[in-house]
Design a protein around this motif. Structure first.
Motif, mmCIF file in Angstrom:
data_model
loop_
_atom_site.group_PDB
_atom_site.id
_atom_site.type_symbol
_atom_site.label_atom_id
_atom_site.label_comp_id
_atom_site.label_asym_id
_atom_site.label_seq_id
_atom_site.Cartn_x
_atom_site.Cartn_y
_atom_site.Cartn_z
ATOM 1 N N GLU A 86 -56.485 -25.761 -76.022
ATOM 2 C CA GLU A 86 -55.175 -26.319 -75.655
ATOM 3 C C GLU A 86 -54.457 -26.895 -76.875
ATOM 4 O OE1 GLU A 86 -55.970 -27.108 -70.917
ATOM 5 O OE2 GLU A 86 -56.038 -28.840 -72.270
ATOM 6 N N ASN B 288 -57.241 -17.363 -80.980
ATOM 7 C CA ASN B 288 -58.540 -17.781 -80.414
ATOM 8 C C ASN B 288 -59.666 -17.540 -81.411
ATOM 9 O OD1 ASN B 288 -60.444 -18.623 -78.450
ATOM 10 N ND2 ASN B 288 -60.818 -16.493 -77.919
ATOM 11 N N SER C 88 -62.221 -15.219 -72.970
ATOM 12 C CA SER C 88 -63.109 -16.191 -73.617
ATOM 13 C C SER C 88 -64.328 -16.470 -72.745
ATOM 14 C CB SER C 88 -62.331 -17.500 -73.813
ATOM 15 O OG SER C 88 -63.214 -18.566 -74.092
ATOM 16 N N VAL D 113 -55.051 -22.004 -70.458
ATOM 17 C CA VAL D 113 -56.051 -21.391 -69.568
ATOM 18 C C VAL D 113 -55.323 -20.884 -68.325
ATOM 19 C CG1 VAL D 113 -58.140 -21.771 -68.206
ATOM 20 C CG2 VAL D 113 -57.853 -22.967 -70.400
ATOM 21 N N GLN E 296 -63.002 -17.337 -69.075
ATOM 22 C CA GLN E 296 -61.607 -17.751 -68.988
ATOM 23 C C GLN E 296 -60.673 -16.699 -69.573
ATOM 24 O OE1 GLN E 296 -61.886 -21.655 -71.071
ATOM 25 N NE2 GLN E 296 -61.718 -22.543 -69.025
ATOM 26 N N LEU F 61 -57.204 -16.773 -71.684
ATOM 27 C CA LEU F 61 -56.337 -17.666 -72.459
ATOM 28 C C LEU F 61 -55.057 -16.922 -72.797
ATOM 29 C CD1 LEU F 61 -59.006 -19.012 -75.003
ATOM 30 C CD2 LEU F 61 -58.407 -19.944 -72.745
ATOM 31 N N SER G 222 -60.020 -19.227 -64.806
ATOM 32 C CA SER G 222 -61.263 -19.872 -65.236
ATOM 33 C C SER G 222 -62.263 -19.894 -64.094
ATOM 34 C CB SER G 222 -60.954 -21.316 -65.657
ATOM 35 O OG SER G 222 -62.125 -21.962 -66.121
ATOM 36 N N VAL H 66 -62.396 -26.555 -74.238
ATOM 37 C CA VAL H 66 -61.063 -26.269 -73.682
ATOM 38 C C VAL H 66 -60.003 -27.112 -74.407
ATOM 39 C CG1 VAL H 66 -59.616 -26.471 -71.612
ATOM 40 C CG2 VAL H 66 -61.888 -25.446 -71.444
#
Ligand code: DAT
Ligand code: MG
Length: 140
Positions: free
Chosen positions: A28, A86, A8, A34, A75, A77, A37, A24
């Protein structure tokens, strides 16, 4: 579906408007964790390598300039079906077409300045993670 990892980017339009935490929180809330990052500032050339798949498109130059215009947050994920999940949380590329509650619907400014990038398949997720992170940076 198995546990997957996806890549991401929180793009310049979003970092500039201090939206990193809000974005973020959306990941979540969707069950994405995450696992790596960092905040970096790409050169135009580095952005060009990342988006090389689009190099024949008319917006390529503008896209690379934009991605290098401000710092970004890259990041990794992780979660159940993370790649598709996502993409779902991100919403459509064009915010005018993005579903209610998605990141792009709530935060994106335009089709170009659309706040987030997310890998679109397993092979691109792997390549994109490897472009930005070393194995040591990936926490299980
Ligand atoms: P996505 O980011 O949803 O995977 P994409 O891979 O088709 O979309 O395009 C990559 C990025 O290029 C996109 O996030 C924003 C930019 N872009 C795409 N289409 C565009 C257009 N018609 N005009 C300007 N920028 C565009
Ligand atoms: Mg894409």
């Amino acid at each position: 579906m198995a546990i997957q990892r996806t890549f991401s980017i929180i793009k310049p339009d979003a970092t500039k408007r201090n939206l990193t935490g809000a974005i973020v929180a959306k990941f979540e809330a969707a069950g994405l964790r995450v696992v790596a990052s960092k905040r970096i500032h790409l050169s135009v050339a580095q952005a060009g390598v990342f988006y090389a798949v689009h190099k024949e498109r008319p917006f390529y130059g503008e896209l690379c300039e934009f991605m290098a215009s401000e710092p970004i947050v890259v990041q990794v994920l992780e979660g159940e079906d993370a790649i598709a999940k996502n993409r779902e949380v991100m919403g459509a590329t064009n915010p005018a077409e993005a579903a209610e509650g998605t990141i792009r619907k709530e935060f994106a400014l335009s089709i170009g300045e659309n706040s987030v990038h997310g890998s679109d398949a397993e092979d691109t997720a792997k390549e994109e993670i490897a472009y930005f992170f070393s194995g040591l940076e990936l926490v299980g």
